[in-house]
Design a protein around this motif. Structure first.
Motif, short mmCIF file in Angstrom:
data_model
loop_
_atom_site.label_atom_id
_atom_site.label_comp_id
_atom_site.label_asym_id
_atom_site.label_seq_id
_atom_site.Cartn_x
_atom_site.Cartn_y
_atom_site.Cartn_z
N GLU A 33 0.95 3.12 -0.79
CA GLU A 33 -0.30 4.20 -1.08
C GLU A 33 0.43 5.53 -0.81
O GLU A 33 0.13 6.49 -1.46
N ASP A 34 1.06 5.56 0.51
CA ASP A 34 1.93 6.75 0.68
C ASP A 34 2.66 7.39 -0.47
O ASP A 34 2.76 8.60 -0.86
N ILE A 35 3.47 6.08 -0.89
CA ILE A 35 4.45 6.55 -1.72
C ILE A 35 3.81 7.24 -3.13
O ILE A 35 4.45 8.16 -3.82
N ALA A 36 2.75 6.50 -3.49
CA ALA A 36 2.03 6.89 -4.55
C ALA A 36 1.34 8.35 -4.56
O ALA A 36 1.51 9.03 -5.52
N ARG A 37 0.86 8.61 -3.30
CA ARG A 37 0.32 10.01 -3.38
C ARG A 37 1.55 10.96 -3.36
O ARG A 37 1.51 12.10 -4.12
N ALA A 38 2.81 10.57 -2.91
CA ALA A 38 4.03 11.54 -2.99
C ALA A 38 4.55 11.73 -4.26
O ALA A 38 4.90 12.74 -4.77
N LYS A 39 4.53 10.54 -5.12
CA LYS A 39 4.90 10.61 -6.47
C LYS A 39 3.77 11.45 -7.34
O LYS A 39 4.18 12.10 -8.48
N LEU A 40 2.54 11.28 -7.17
CA LEU A 40 1.57 12.38 -7.79
C LEU A 40 2.07 13.94 -7.46
O LEU A 40 1.77 14.49 -8.58
N ALA A 41 2.08 14.14 -6.33
CA ALA A 41 2.54 15.34 -5.96
C ALA A 41 3.86 16.03 -6.47
O ALA A 41 3.79 17.10 -6.87
N ALA A 42 4.59 15.28 -6.66
CA ALA A 42 5.91 15.42 -7.35
C ALA A 42 6.14 15.50 -8.68
O ALA A 42 7.21 15.48 -9.19
N SER A 44 6.15 12.40 -10.45
CA SER A 44 7.12 11.26 -10.42
C SER A 44 6.33 9.86 -11.35
O SER A 44 5.17 9.80 -10.66
N PRO A 45 6.76 9.49 -12.00
CA PRO A 45 6.19 8.02 -12.65
C PRO A 45 6.00 7.16 -11.54
O PRO A 45 6.67 6.98 -10.49
N ILE A 46 4.84 6.27 -11.58
CA ILE A 46 4.73 5.36 -10.75
C ILE A 46 5.81 4.14 -10.60
O ILE A 46 6.26 3.88 -9.36
N ARG A 47 6.19 3.95 -11.64
CA ARG A 47 7.19 2.73 -11.81
C ARG A 47 8.73 3.44 -11.91
O ARG A 47 8.81 4.56 -12.39
N ASP A 48 9.38 3.13 -11.01
CA ASP A 48 10.88 3.50 -10.83
C ASP A 48 11.85 2.25 -11.02
O ASP A 48 12.12 1.73 -10.11
N GLN A 89 -1.21 2.00 -8.29
CA GLN A 89 -2.18 2.13 -9.80
C GLN A 89 -3.74 2.22 -9.31
O GLN A 89 -4.47 2.99 -9.79
N ALA A 90 -4.22 1.55 -8.38
CA ALA A 90 -5.51 1.18 -8.08
C ALA A 90 -5.91 2.24 -7.08
O ALA A 90 -6.92 3.06 -7.32
N LEU A 91 -4.84 3.10 -6.31
CA LEU A 91 -5.19 4.29 -5.62
C LEU A 91 -5.39 5.19 -6.52
O LEU A 91 -6.35 6.20 -6.48
N VAL A 92 -4.89 5.69 -7.63
CA VAL A 92 -5.04 6.56 -8.36
C VAL A 92 -6.51 6.78 -8.95
O VAL A 92 -7.12 7.73 -9.00
N THR A 93 -7.08 5.69 -9.17
CA THR A 93 -8.65 5.52 -9.69
C THR A 93 -9.56 5.81 -8.71
O THR A 93 -10.78 6.11 -8.63
N THR A 94 -9.13 5.84 -7.41
CA THR A 94 -10.22 6.13 -6.30
C THR A 94 -9.98 7.61 -5.67
O THR A 94 -10.94 7.76 -4.86
N LEU A 95 -8.97 8.22 -6.24
CA LEU A 95 -8.90 9.86 -5.68
C LEU A 95 -10.04 10.35 -6.21
O LEU A 95 -10.58 10.42 -7.11
N ASP A 96 -10.59 11.25 -5.05
CA ASP A 96 -11.75 12.54 -5.29
C ASP A 96 -11.06 13.17 -6.62
O ASP A 96 -12.22 13.78 -7.44
N THR A 97 -9.86 13.49 -6.52
CA THR A 97 -9.36 14.65 -7.37
C THR A 97 -8.63 13.85 -8.48
O THR A 97 -7.45 13.26 -7.88
N THR A 98 -8.96 13.42 -9.58
CA THR A 98 -8.27 12.59 -10.54
C THR A 98 -6.97 13.41 -11.11
O THR A 98 -7.00 14.60 -11.35
N PRO A 99 -5.84 12.47 -10.88
CA PRO A 99 -4.62 13.20 -11.19
C PRO A 99 -4.53 13.31 -12.82
O PRO A 99 -5.23 12.52 -13.50
#
Length: 380
Positions: A33-42, A44-48, A89-99
């Motif tokens: 989940e921490d990696i997902a947040r870092a990817k969204l900020a940068a 970067s695609p979820i899958r690498d 991917q599930a984390l993305v759907t729960t964020l208050d601010t949708t990416p």
């Protein structure tokens, strides 16, 4: 019989190990989940995929060092990796601010990916980038609501129009909202230790091969040029093929990403090379009338002699500059064409409105593709 292991004690010991495994798995999911947040900020695609391949390679070696079956351990880790991706991917759907969800054609390391990364990196709320094989695939994802935007390369200052994108833009339900211009700096990439004189094949996107045609003809006239879906994918193929006689034309970023060596730079010569990208959405973005802008138009002309020249004369009569004109075959109708026009001006301005009205008698269909801020070509 005292040397016989106690079955109950062994079962208790295994249960303790299972608890440790589950605790470790939970920690891994939290890190995912921490990696997902870092990817969204940068941006970067979820899958690498390359990261996943390197991880599996390391896991197989670690399993062998511990006298475990590497194939069975790999199967286990593939499940764990899928769990991690699903968690991200599930984390993305729960964020208050949708990416923001953005599609682009190509893989990581391609010029489309680099442009998207530069465009959206650092955006508040994050950005979820997804690569697709072709511009049409990216547009289909946009039309189906899987993404919010698509970033598409449309033309290059050396090789010209990118027809796949023009054909994708003909789809209903999308509109152009912005344009970007990025500089292209091609490199010849090979496996570490590869020699230019030993190369037999060069892979890249057809546009990149065209952009580097003069250099290839002069420096590597004997090589076979093979087209790929994108430059990043070409670099990935070279890495996976592990053949020192095969090279790719791609970016410095692709070289770093796939562990390749730069065999030659500045393949386009002394002149600067730029690619224009269009940002496409399902709905138009409000744009003040006083902003310098372009209006893109798609039309099919009536099949009568002189119709195109009459249509172009309409632009001159109303003082509207034609920034670009491109034609593409009309599917299902032999020898008929649809025309893409970039006009300088706002669709709501009096000159453009007059042009649109005056063009209608010459067309069988006409559709406004969008009005968006005009970007000037960078100097040099």
């Amino acid at each position: 019989m005292s040397d016989v292991p106690d079955l109950q004690q062994l079962r208790v010991a295994i249960e303790r190990v299972d608890e440790e495994l589950l605790d470790a798995l939970r920690r891994r999911m939290d890190l995912a989940e921490d990696i997902a947040r870092a990817k969204l900020a940068a941006a970067s695609p979820i899958r690498d995929q390359r990261r996943e391949d390197l991880l599996l390679r390391r896991i197989r070696a670690a399993a062998m060092a511990r006298q475990l079956d590497p194939h069975e351990v790999e199967r286990l880790y593939r499940f764990i990796m899928e769990m991690s991706v699903a968690r991200q991917q599930a984390l993305v759907t729960t964020l208050d601010t949708t990416p923001l969800r953005v599609a682009y054609p190509g893989v990581e390391g391609s010029y489309s990916h680099l442009t998207a990364h530069k465009r959206y990196g650092g955006r508040p709320g994050g950005v979820l980038l997804t690569g697709f094989d072709t511009p049409r695939d990216a547009v289909d994802a946009l039309r189906q609501g899987e993404v919010d935007l698509a970033l598409l390369p449309i033309e290059n200052t050396t090789a010209g129009a990118m027809y796949e994108t023009y054909d994708a833009l003909a789809e209903e339900g999308i509109t152009v909202i912005s344009e970007l211009v990025g500089q292209v700096q091609h490199r010849l990439l090979g496996l570490p230790g590869a020699k230019r004189e030993a190369l037999r094949i060069v892979r890249s996107h057809p546009q990149a091969l065209l952009q580097c045609e003069a250099w290839l003809r002069e420096q590597l006239p004997w090589v076979l040029q093979l087209p790929e879906l994108d430059t990043g994918g070409a670099a990935q193929r070279v890495r996976e093929g592990n053949d020192p006689t095969v090279a790719a034309i791609a970016s410095d970023s692709a070289a770093q990403r796939f562990g390749l060596e730069v065999l030659a730079r500045d393949l386009q010569g002394a002149s600067a090379d730029f690619t224009r990208f269009l940002e496409v959405a399902r709905e138009a973005t409000p744009l003040p009338a006083d902003v310098p802008c372009k209006t893109s138009l798609l039309m099919v002309l009536e099949n009568r002699p002189g119709t195109l020249s009459k249509a172009l004369l309409v632009l001159a009569e109303h003082g509207v500059n034609l920034a670009r004109l491109e034609s593409r075959p009309l599917p299902g109708t032999p020898w008929a064409y649809r025309f893409f026009l970039d006009l300088e001006g706002h669709a709501a301005s009096a000159p453009i409105e007059a042009v649109l009205q005056s063009l209608r008698p010459y067309t069988t269909s006409m559709r406004l593709l969008g009005t968006y801020p005009r970007v000037e070509l960078p100097p040099g």
